[in-house]
Scaffold this active site. Structure first.
Site, mmCIF file in Angstrom:
data_model
loop_
_atom_site.group_PDB
_atom_site.id
_atom_site.type_symbol
_atom_site.label_atom_id
_atom_site.label_comp_id
_atom_site.label_asym_id
_atom_site.label_seq_id
_atom_site.Cartn_x
_atom_site.Cartn_y
_atom_site.Cartn_z
ATOM 1 N N TRP A 100 11.269 -2.161 -12.413
ATOM 2 C CA TRP A 100 10.224 -1.459 -13.120
ATOM 3 C C TRP A 100 9.578 -0.399 -11.988
ATOM 4 O O TRP A 100 9.155 0.608 -12.294
ATOM 5 C CB TRP A 100 9.257 -2.593 -13.656
ATOM 6 C CG TRP A 100 10.009 -3.082 -14.813
ATOM 7 C CD1 TRP A 100 10.205 -4.379 -14.788
ATOM 8 C CD2 TRP A 100 10.218 -2.574 -16.177
ATOM 9 N NE1 TRP A 100 10.668 -4.673 -16.007
ATOM 10 C CE2 TRP A 100 10.857 -3.635 -16.949
ATOM 11 C CE3 TRP A 100 10.202 -1.138 -16.496
ATOM 12 C CZ2 TRP A 100 11.263 -3.158 -18.086
ATOM 13 C CZ3 TRP A 100 10.668 -1.069 -17.853
ATOM 14 C CH2 TRP A 100 11.244 -2.045 -18.763
ATOM 15 N N ASP A 174 1.128 -2.009 -12.084
ATOM 16 C CA ASP A 174 1.665 -2.463 -13.406
ATOM 17 C C ASP A 174 1.738 -4.177 -13.673
ATOM 18 O O ASP A 174 2.403 -4.782 -12.971
ATOM 19 C CB ASP A 174 3.030 -2.187 -13.431
ATOM 20 C CG ASP A 174 3.762 -2.371 -14.815
ATOM 21 O OD1 ASP A 174 3.658 -3.023 -15.633
ATOM 22 O OD2 ASP A 174 5.036 -2.012 -14.840
ATOM 23 N N LYS A 198 4.537 -8.585 -23.617
ATOM 24 C CA LYS A 198 4.809 -9.835 -22.938
ATOM 25 C C LYS A 198 4.131 -11.098 -22.889
ATOM 26 O O LYS A 198 4.513 -12.081 -23.400
ATOM 27 C CB LYS A 198 5.028 -9.150 -21.306
ATOM 28 C CG LYS A 198 5.887 -8.144 -21.145
ATOM 29 C CD LYS A 198 7.104 -8.186 -21.317
ATOM 30 C CE LYS A 198 8.136 -6.655 -21.359
ATOM 31 N NZ LYS A 198 7.907 -5.854 -20.197
#
Ligand SMILES: *Cc1c(COP(=O)(O)O)cnc(C)c1O
Length: 362
Positions: A100, A174, A198
């Site tokens: 990511w 993040d 999530k």
């Protein structure tokens, strides 16, 4: 009983939240409307919105000088929206700790002069790049860190103190896949963003929690709907926000408060992670490759020693009501995501299956 769902995202939601949403689907609190059918500017939805924001602020102890923005575009959208708002076209330092943050670096390169401050690529993203080793530039507008790498299962157990490293730039995290699983040290953070799907609620909602002084510096090409100042000045209603996703997120916040808040969730998450990693490490048949200090409490990738057994492992798991355990395609193997909404019972059921499978195939 519903099966246990180990999906990395969109992921399991607390059952009471789904039940309440179902009960309120046709008529929210006697309004004669479902939440999806309400004006975002009406009294009913504004009350839902304000409650959700206040609950999130209290759950995460967000200080007054931070704004909470309810946005769209997902984590990947923020990979562009953050540099558009914070970089001023200058330097951005990115710590690459997995897939990511690698994507974040690539996207930010379209808008800023990006340097990789540290990377764990050479060991296959299984270690934690230690803050003391980061190469930070004096002129960096911000430093980007993915505090929990969902695919590689690498998590920072402590956020770095950039000031102690001699860096005055704000830290951007993040935290899509572990927000609300543990407290956030706001002294060390300038901006935190998270896609909701999530650990918060449905896909389509993205949370941005940003220190006020970082707002108002967007590049001229930044779309108005993604300019933090426009969004903040309009109470996240410059354009129509993802109303239903905000409503579900609000129910999740209330559920979290009823569970005892973030500290109570953290204690449970530690217990779940210790149970699972503890068994994986003791077993002869399974293996997690991440260095112990960098192991994620939320996303646990693991491998069967004999990968020819993968399909039969997944089929047996499904039969026992253990769903979505297949690893990300870039890593292979298995991955168990054990977010807030996964109860300890679910991890116990997974460990029982792991043992049983090992006995039959060991
Ligand atoms: C899932 C995820 C993303 C991407 O989110 P999208 O909503 O698909 O854009 C970004 N970062 C992290 C850490 C994630 O887990």
């Amino acid at each position: 009983m519903r099966p246990y769902n180990f999906s990395a995202g969109p992921a399991v939601l607390p059952e009471p939240v789904l039940a309440q949403a179902a009960a309120e689907m046709l008529d929210w609190h006697g309004s004669g409307m479902g939440v999806m059918e309400m004006s975002h500017r009406g009294r009913e939805f504004i009350s839902i919105y304000e409650q959700a924001e206040a609950d999130l602020r209290s759950l995460l102890a967000v200080p007054a000088q931070f704004r909470i923005l309810f946005m769209q575009g997902g984590g990947l959208g923020e990979n562009a929206i953050v540099p558009l708002n914070l970089s001023r076209g200058g330097q951005v330092d990115v710590v690459v700790s997995g897939a990511w943050s690698q994507k974040s670096a690539a996207e930010a390169r379209r808008y800023a002069d990006v340097a990789v401050a540290a990377s764990n690529e050479t060991d296959g993203h299984t270690s934690l790049p230690a803050p003391a080793s980061w190469q930070l530039r004096d002129g960096a507008r911000y430093v980007h860190l993915c505090s929990n790498e969902t695919i590689h299962g690498v998590e920072y157990q402590q956020l770095p103190d950039l000031a102690a490293l001699g860096c005055s730039a704000p830290l951007v995290i993040d935290c899509s896949s572990h927000i609300l699983s543990r407290p956030i040290d706001w002294q060390r953070v300038g901006l935190a963003f998270a896609g909701a799907q999530k650990n918060i609620g449905p896909a389509g909602l993205t949370l941005v929690i940003v220190r006020e002084d970082l707002i108002g510096h967007a590049l001229p090409v930044c779309p108005s709907a993604f300019d933090y100042k426009t969004v903040a000045d309009n109470g996240s209603m410059f354009n129509t926000p993802p109303t239903y996703a905000i409503y579900i997120a609000g129910l999740v916040f209330q559920w979290l408060k009823a569970q005892g808040g973030v500290a109570a969730m953290e204690a449970r998450n530690i217990a779940k992670a210790e149970l699972l990693y503890g068994y994986l490490d003791r077993s002869g048949l399974y293996r997690n490759r991440v260095a112990p200090e960098g192991r994620s409490r939320m996303n646990v990738p693991f491998f069967l020693h004999d990968e020819r057994l993968n399909d039969s492992f997944l089929a047996g798991a499904k039969e026992r009501g253990l769903l979505q355990l297949k690893g990300h395609k870039s890593v292979g193997g298995m991955r168990a995501s054990i977010y807030n909404a996964m109860p300890l019972d679910g991890v116990q059921a997974l460990v029982a299956y792991l043992k049983d499978f090992a006995q039959r195939h060991g």
